[in-house]
Design a protein around this motif. Structure first.
Motif, mmCIF file in Angstrom:
data_model
loop_
_atom_site.group_PDB
_atom_site.id
_atom_site.type_symbol
_atom_site.label_atom_id
_atom_site.label_comp_id
_atom_site.label_asym_id
_atom_site.label_seq_id
_atom_site.Cartn_x
_atom_site.Cartn_y
_atom_site.Cartn_z
ATOM 1 N N TYR A 1 -0.372 2.953 4.721
ATOM 2 C CA TYR A 1 0.811 3.744 4.400
ATOM 3 C C TYR A 1 0.932 4.960 5.315
ATOM 4 O O TYR A 1 2.039 5.347 5.706
ATOM 5 C CB TYR A 1 0.735 4.193 2.936
ATOM 6 N N HIS B 1 0.853 -1.186 0.000
ATOM 7 C CA HIS B 1 0.000 0.000 0.000
ATOM 8 C C HIS B 1 0.891 1.237 0.000
ATOM 9 O O HIS B 1 1.795 1.375 0.837
ATOM 10 C CB HIS B 1 -0.884 -0.007 1.250
ATOM 11 N N GLY B 2 0.692 2.124 -0.965
ATOM 12 C CA GLY B 2 1.566 3.278 -1.062
ATOM 13 C C GLY B 2 0.892 4.438 -1.752
ATOM 14 O O GLY B 2 -0.326 4.495 -1.891
ATOM 15 N N GLU C 1 -3.667 7.490 -2.809
ATOM 16 C CA GLU C 1 -3.355 6.130 -2.386
ATOM 17 C C GLU C 1 -3.466 5.127 -3.525
ATOM 18 O O GLU C 1 -4.260 5.295 -4.457
ATOM 19 C CB GLU C 1 -4.300 5.703 -1.256
#
Length: 436
Positions: free
Chosen positions: A273, A228-229, A239
């Protein structure tokens, strides 16, 4: 809300359990009767959670779908649990994963709109042209390979609450120069990375540079990275997708990959994140900054309510003395509409969490000089509830388009307690446009 027995003792009379807010609510069901929920879920939307705490233990063999009006949890491909549900968005992408105790919980994903360009190592690429393996560039210049790209089509015309699925338009430069570089369309619960936090874009709507746009239909897309980044959508940090083990609602869903199954709002704040922010000082500061940026881009706020009466095809302007407005009525009129500018305080002030659309606060109304109660039945649609100080009624807000039954009256007098900050130019928000 917590339902301890799945309404099993009320199976013949159970009605609807409704999610009534804008997302972020949690319904905990602690028991299922014969593997079924005997009421009906309504209004479940992105950001909401159904937690089957003590009712269903999560397993990686479980998948979820929406079949014939039921949320169906299957174990190893065999339907095992049924939860009746209505008012889900067509093509809604349901996801199942464990809560913090290992019990199953259900959420719904949020997405980018079709046409959005994502920064890649080969330049900006429209989502629909992305391929698995494309190197997605992060704001810090690092890159990682896309491991999945999926999409779903939503017919907004069939949705009972289309505002839950209409895209939110983020105008170019809404967050500052080049943020984004071009207009960007997100689903209401897709998060923007700003101020060191992830904030669903619905919480950043200001009615001008960030506003919902009515659409007959929209196609939403997801891009998944190994973790997730943050990726750059039209230059704005947003996102990436966080998979919880089910892609069946998306075309090209492909094989299930168990990456981050704990995708729920309360878990996201711990393991995502960045922190997920839905309220508080940081959100207020960011909203206030967005309002200031909108003004820098040429949008103008005003405290002038621009009050008038609409009747038939005509518009009546008042005689005004201070905060008192008087309208002379032609004979034979029945229903008129008190019009004014309107806005949500959360949109135009930034430091407020009040998302009601407000016109003016009326502290008194009279017909031919005879005062009427603020709860008078002659005040129809378009009026918010009467507000009190102690037991004393003090005012009643309109929504910018409030009906008044004026039968038999030749004059209506309205005393205004306060107005608010409005955007002066024509509204972008569909709700605001409907009230003008």
């Amino acid at each position: 809300m917590v339902l301890t027995d799945g309404l099993q003792n009320n199976a013949t009379t159970a009605g609807t359990v409704a999610f009534l807010d804008d997302g972020g609510s949690v319904l905990t069901i602690q028991h299922l009767y014969n593997n079924n929920f005997t009421s009906t879920i309504s209004g479940f939307r992105p950001g909401d959670t159904i937690d089957l705490l003590t009712a269903v233990q999560y397993s990686t063999t479980e998948t979820i779908g929406y079949i014939d009006g039921n949320i169906v949890i299957s174990a190893s491909g065999v339907p095992a649990y049924h939860i009746p549900a209505v008012n889900l968005a067509p093509g809604a992408h349901l996801e199942i994963g464990p809560d913090s105790f290992g019990w199953a919980q259900i959420t719904m994903a949020a997405c980018f709109a079709e046409g959005t360009r994502i920064a890649t190592a080969r330049g900006p690429v429209a989502l629909e042209a992305l391929r698995v393996g494309d190197m997605i560039v992060a704001p810090d210049g690092s890159s990682s390979a896309a491991i999945w790209v999926g999409h779903r089509h939503v017919d907004c015309r069939r949705h009972p609450k289309p505002q839950d699925v209409w895209p939110v338009k983020v105008e170019a430069h809404a967050f500052g120069a080049g943020l984004p570089l071009h207009d960007l369309f997100l689903s209401p619960d897709h998060s923007v990375f700003t101020g060191g936090a992830l904030i669903p874009v619905r919480y950043l709507v200001n009615g001008r540079t960030i506003a919902q746009v009515p659409r007959a239909a929209v196609t939403y897309w997801h891009v998944e990275l190994p973790r997730h980044g943050i990726l750059l959508a039209e230059g704005l940090p947003c996102e990436s997708y966080l998979d919880t083990g089910n892609r069946s609602a998306f075309a090209g869903g492909g094989p299930v990959l168990q990456l981050h199954p704990e995708f729920a709002r309360q878990v996201w704040q711990r393991e995502g994140y960045a922190p997920l922010i839905l309220e508080g000082p940081l959100l207020h500061r960011i909203r206030a900054g967005l309002v200031a940026q909108a003004e820098a881009l040429g949008h103008v706020r005003t405290e002038a309510a621009d009050m008038r009466l609409e009747l038939g095809g005509a518009t009546l302007r008042p005689r005004r003395r201070g905060d008192a407005y008087s309208f002379a009525l032609p004979p034979g009129e029945r229903i008129v509409r008190l019009r004014s500018r309107s806005a949500a305080p959360a949109e135009t002030r930034g430091t407020s969490d009040d998302c009601r659309r407000l016109g003016v606060a009326v502290r008194g109304i009279a017909f031919d000089g005879e005062p009427a109660d603020l709860a008078d039945t002659r005040l129809g649609t378009g009026w918010h509830a009467v507000e009190f100080e102690g037991s004393k009624p003090v005012w009643r807000w309109t929504d910018g388009a409030a009906e008044i039954d004026v039968r038999g009256a030749r004059r209506v007098q309205i005393a205004v307690a306060m107005s608010m900050h409005y955007w002066k130019s024509a509204a972008h928000s569909p709700a605001a446009a409907a009230s003008r």
